[in-house]
Design an enzyme around this catalytic site. Structure first.
Site, PDB file in Angstrom:
ATOM      1  N   GLY A 140       7.764  -5.927   2.042  1.00 36.18           N
ATOM      2  CA  GLY A 140       7.408  -5.240   3.287  1.00 36.18           C
ATOM      3  C   GLY A 140       7.206  -6.157   4.478  1.00 36.18           C
TER       4      GLY A 140
ATOM      5  N   TYR B 279      -7.910   5.921   5.025  1.00 33.80           N
ATOM      6  CA  TYR B 279      -7.038   4.827   5.491  1.00 33.80           C
ATOM      7  C   TYR B 279      -7.247   4.606   6.985  1.00 33.80           C
ATOM      8  CZ  TYR B 279      -2.777   2.200   6.642  1.00 33.80           C
ATOM      9  OH  TYR B 279      -1.893   1.243   7.109  1.00 33.80           O
TER      10      TYR B 279
HETATM   11  N1  LIG Z   1       4.114   0.245   7.080  1.00 36.89           N
HETATM   12  C1  LIG Z   1       3.506   0.728   8.149  1.00 36.89           C
HETATM   13  O1  LIG Z   1       3.967   1.691   8.796  1.00 36.89           O
HETATM   14  C2  LIG Z   1       2.236   0.076   8.643  1.00 36.89           C
HETATM   15  C3  LIG Z   1       1.717   0.487   9.879  1.00 36.89           C
HETATM   16  C4  LIG Z   1       0.550  -0.085  10.352  1.00 36.89           C
HETATM   17  C5  LIG Z   1      -0.078  -1.057   9.602  1.00 36.89           C
HETATM   18  N2  LIG Z   1       0.425  -1.443   8.406  1.00 36.89           N
HETATM   19  C6  LIG Z   1      -0.289  -2.474   7.642  1.00 36.89           C
HETATM   20  O2  LIG Z   1       0.582  -3.536   7.350  1.00 36.89           O
HETATM   21  C7  LIG Z   1       0.187  -4.193   6.143  1.00 36.89           C
HETATM   22  C8  LIG Z   1       1.381  -4.361   5.237  1.00 36.89           C
HETATM   23  O3  LIG Z   1       1.900  -3.085   4.955  1.00 36.89           O
HETATM   24  P1  LIG Z   1       3.385  -2.817   4.426  1.00 36.89           P
HETATM   25  O4  LIG Z   1       3.864  -1.635   5.155  1.00 36.89           O
HETATM   26  O5  LIG Z   1       4.170  -4.042   4.393  1.00 36.89           O
HETATM   27  O6  LIG Z   1       3.027  -2.322   2.953  1.00 36.89           O
HETATM   28  P2  LIG Z   1       3.621  -2.738   1.512  1.00 36.89           P
HETATM   29  O7  LIG Z   1       5.103  -2.877   1.586  1.00 36.89           O
HETATM   30  O8  LIG Z   1       3.035  -1.760   0.568  1.00 36.89           O
HETATM   31  O9  LIG Z   1       2.997  -4.179   1.294  1.00 36.89           O
HETATM   32  C9  LIG Z   1       1.624  -4.340   1.074  1.00 36.89           C
HETATM   33  C10 LIG Z   1       1.387  -5.725   0.530  1.00 36.89           C
HETATM   34  O10 LIG Z   1      -0.017  -5.859   0.266  1.00 36.89           O
HETATM   35  C11 LIG Z   1      -0.161  -6.287  -1.076  1.00 36.89           C
HETATM   36  N3  LIG Z   1      -1.424  -5.859  -1.659  1.00 36.89           N
HETATM   37  C12 LIG Z   1      -1.877  -4.598  -1.859  1.00 36.89           C
HETATM   38  N4  LIG Z   1      -3.070  -4.648  -2.484  1.00 36.89           N
HETATM   39  C13 LIG Z   1      -3.340  -5.948  -2.700  1.00 36.89           C
HETATM   40  C14 LIG Z   1      -4.406  -6.631  -3.318  1.00 36.89           C
HETATM   41  N5  LIG Z   1      -5.423  -5.981  -3.894  1.00 36.89           N
HETATM   42  N6  LIG Z   1      -4.381  -7.976  -3.346  1.00 36.89           N
HETATM   43  C15 LIG Z   1      -3.349  -8.662  -2.802  1.00 36.89           C
HETATM   44  N7  LIG Z   1      -2.293  -8.064  -2.218  1.00 36.89           N
HETATM   45  C16 LIG Z   1      -2.296  -6.724  -2.186  1.00 36.89           C
HETATM   46  C17 LIG Z   1       1.016  -5.655  -1.824  1.00 36.89           C
HETATM   47  O11 LIG Z   1       1.211  -6.275  -3.077  1.00 36.89           O
HETATM   48  P3  LIG Z   1       1.968  -5.499  -4.276  1.00 36.89           P
HETATM   49  O12 LIG Z   1       3.436  -5.566  -3.955  1.00 36.89           O
HETATM   50  O13 LIG Z   1       1.592  -6.275  -5.478  1.00 36.89           O
HETATM   51  O14 LIG Z   1       1.451  -4.104  -4.274  1.00 36.89           O
HETATM   52  C18 LIG Z   1       2.109  -5.952  -0.822  1.00 36.89           C
HETATM   53  O15 LIG Z   1       2.507  -7.288  -0.916  1.00 36.89           O
HETATM   54  C19 LIG Z   1      -0.937  -3.332   5.566  1.00 36.89           C
HETATM   55  O16 LIG Z   1      -2.178  -3.931   5.888  1.00 36.89           O
HETATM   56  C20 LIG Z   1      -0.787  -2.010   6.297  1.00 36.89           C
HETATM   57  O17 LIG Z   1      -2.000  -1.309   6.402  1.00 36.89           O
HETATM   58  C21 LIG Z   1       1.581  -0.907   7.912  1.00 36.89           C
END
Ligand SMILES: NC(=O)c1ccc[n+]([C@@H]2O[C@H](COP(=O)([O-])OP(=O)(O)OC[C@H]3O[C@@H](n4cnc5c(N)ncnc54)[C@H](OP(=O)(O)O)[C@@H]3O)[C@@H](O)[C@H]2O)c1
Length: 335
Positions: A39, A205
């Site tokens: 991601g 969330y």
């Molecule tokens: N996508 C969106 O639209 C969006 C919008 C606003 C903000 N965000 C923020 O951006 C950040 C990244 O999101 P993303 O969209 O890239 O999501 P993602 O693809 O689900 O990636 C999340 C990452 O966090 C890791 N993670 C989750 N729980 C963890 C833990 N307990 N310890 C260590 N690592 C952990 C996951 O590891 P695993 O692969 O092992 O699960 C993955 O590497 C998040 O903080 C999210 O809230 C995302």
């Protein structure tokens, strides 16, 4: 600021500056990014790798997935100096072990810490330490790691701490109810005292991401004035990623229609981490690589009071499981 569909949609389609148009060299710099195996974190790590940091540490909970990410980044960038360290941010023990390892293996300065790891959990689930997961990972684990790495950040000449927030913080219902000294404890009860405390996955969330914005602001205020540490919270925009894996199909379809790619979303993260013009703009919320006004609640008087209460409660909770936290607060931060 209030978020409306008329602000949200054009923002989703904005062209964001590519990091290569402003990226400095990261030669000699140490960079840690959490949740970088997939991601937004993975895309941000690819951009950062092209800037040749001395060390790029991917802090991930699953070593196999982390290793796959390294191969992926090396394939695209050819960069060899990438390390993977195990970190489960939902576990106090894992955060402590990670920080202890950094200190033992030389410690020293940390130039950039990107706290990207996060979850969006629609059902009531708990971390190994008993916290509701959205709050436990997105706020408590993130704050814990930031406190533990602060002594290293404060040794770097122009350090940056970047915390992933979100524009969903504009949609927190009844945010004024967050202004209480036992917010984290009351949100964690099995028998909630009122509707606000009752578990609602979407709201939980959103609340956790509001906490990220508040916490970035309050941390920045407690950093001594003389320190060059820049703390930023960032909104990457609505992106198509695995974060939506447990969300209703309707939301996933909506994401496929208006969502940014994670590469585009990662540009705001990289911008906050390295863009020269961000240095010194501490406590700021960024969206689409620009300073943005957070929600009306965050910038209100009640929001300011909530920041301080969240600060105090977070330190109290973390201090019970990790005595290093209050020691770091006392040694390095201003009251
Ligand atoms: N996508 C969106 O639209 C969006 C919008 C606003 C903000 N965000 C923020 O951006 C950040 C990244 O999101 P993303 O969209 O890239 O999501 P993602 O693809 O689900 O990636 C999340 C990452 O966090 C890791 N993670 C989750 N729980 C963890 C833990 N307990 N310890 C260590 N690592 C952990 C996951 O590891 P695993 O692969 O092992 O699960 C993955 O590497 C998040 O903080 C999210 O809230 C995302």
């Amino acid at each position: 600021m209030k978020m409306t569909v008329w602000k949200f949609l054009p923002e989703q389609y904005r062209t964001l500056p590519k990091p290569e148009t402003y990226a400095p060299s990261l030669a000699g710099k140490v960079v840690i990014i959490t949740g970088a195996n997939v991601g937004l974190g993975l895309e941000a790590a690819k951009h950062l790798a092209t800037m040749n940091p001395e060390r790029l540490i991917l802090a991930c909970r699953d070593p196999k997935k982390a290793q796959r990410a390294v191969s992926d980044i090396q394939k695209v960038t050819g960069v060899k100096s990438i390390e993977t360290w195990q970190l489960d941010i939902s576990s106090n023990a894992s955060v402590k072990a990670f920080a202890d390892k950094f200190a033992k293996e030389g410690g020293g300065k940390l130039d950039i810490l990107i706290e990207n790891a996060g979850v969006n959990v629609p059902k009531l689930e708990r971390t190994p330490d008993g916290w509701e997961k959205n709050i436990g990972v997105n706020h408590l684990g993130t704050s814990h790691l930031a406190f533990r790495m602060l002594p290293h950040l404060l040794q770097a000449p122009q350090p940056r701490l970047v915390i992933l927030a979100s524009d969903v913080h504009y949609f927190t219902k009844q945010p004024e109810l967050m202004n209480r000294p036992d917010l984290l404890q009351s949100l964690n009860k099995d028998k909630p005292a009122n509707k606000f405390e009752a578990f609602d996955g979407i709201q939980r969330y959103d609340i956790s991401k509001t906490m990220n914005v508040l916490w970035g602001r309050v941390l920045a205020r407690h950093i001594p004035f003389s320190s060059p540490l820049t703390v930023s919270t960032v909104n990457p925009g609505f992106c198509v990623s695995a974060l939506l894996r447990d969300q209703p199909i309707g939301l996933r379809i909506f994401a496929s229609l208006v969502g940014r790619t994670t590469e585009v979303g990662s540009r705001t993260i990289v911008h906050a981490a390295v863009a020269p013009q961000v240095q010194g703009k501490t406590g700021v919320y960024f969206s689409s690589c620009e300073e943005a006004e957070p929600s009306d609640f965050v910038i209100s008087k009640a929001g300011g009071e909530t920041e301080e209460k969240l600060w105090t409660e977070t330190i109290r909770i973390l201090g019970k499981v990790d005595p290093e936290v209050p020691r770091i607060v006392q040694t390095y931060l201003s009251c």
